[in-house]
Write an enzyme that holds these catalytic residues in place. Sequence first.
Site, short mmCIF file in Angstrom:
data_model
loop_
_atom_site.label_atom_id
_atom_site.label_comp_id
_atom_site.label_asym_id
_atom_site.label_seq_id
_atom_site.Cartn_x
_atom_site.Cartn_y
_atom_site.Cartn_z
N ASP A 1 -0.29 5.06 1.15
CA ASP A 1 -0.26 5.97 2.23
C ASP A 1 -0.45 5.20 3.64
OD1 ASP A 1 -1.07 8.85 1.38
OD2 ASP A 1 -2.18 7.35 0.04
N ASP B 1 0.86 -1.26 0.26
CA ASP B 1 -0.02 0.09 0.13
C ASP B 1 0.91 1.27 0.10
OD1 ASP B 1 -2.34 1.59 0.62
OD2 ASP B 1 -1.94 1.65 2.52
#
Length: 274
Positions: free
Chosen positions: A38, A36
């Site tokens: 953020d 991922d």
Amino acid sequence: MPPLNLGNPQPRTPLDADHAWRTTAGRAAGTVLFFDFDGTLAPVDDDPTAVRPAPKVLTAIEALAPVVRRVAIVSARPVEFLRDHLGGLAGVDLYGLYGLEHSHSGGATVTEPTALPWVPTMAELADLARAELPPGTLVEYKRLSVALHWRTAPGLGTTVEEWGRAQAERLGLRVQAGRMVLELKPPVDRDKGMVIDEVVRDAEGAWYFGDDVSDIKAFAALRARAAADPDFFGVCVAVANPETGHEVAEAADLTIDSPAALGDFLTQAVHHLT
């Protein structure tokens, strides 16, 4: 081999992280590393446009990419944003907007055709959100989704969520909750779990690194792959945070303290795999 459970007091398998990387080294050419963005590669910021990857992260990924089968970033961000913020990493696949967009190894961005008719709806929704939501709400328009942030005004959370869910019901949209954000998306069957499921079908192993509730679907996809194939080696890693951390950590095999700590962790992984 089933996924590790390194983060729980009573692990399913008696392996530590170093042992997991050594196991991966024996099948590195068939292993996919998923990240991922953020909260995982980059610390969360009050201004979502201002985030930058943590020190050491990009250097480590650049070193790992030629060693493993694939490195893929799977994010709620658009592909163009990821490309701009990853410093021109070579050999990395980008999946943006939960898989509604993708770009393989620096190639052109491809958009899910069934999502394209929703672009005007999303633009109108973003304008409506700016007009109706109270000051302190940050409206992030992503062409195929609209994210409503209240990080700088935590007291607005209930108001923003109620407004967003009402609009989703009115327009027939899907809702993705996150860390002080509610995202409205087209009713198209694409999510992180589906991306992972497709990519690992013929892989020998995979690691997924995530920090938010949307990443739990990716964890589930790795576990399903391992359940179907005892030879598949999957590891789910949570990057801890005080907002959704408990729920994500409970679903993971291993927990890392922060994006900065992930940079150190991946640097150590380079030594194991190279």
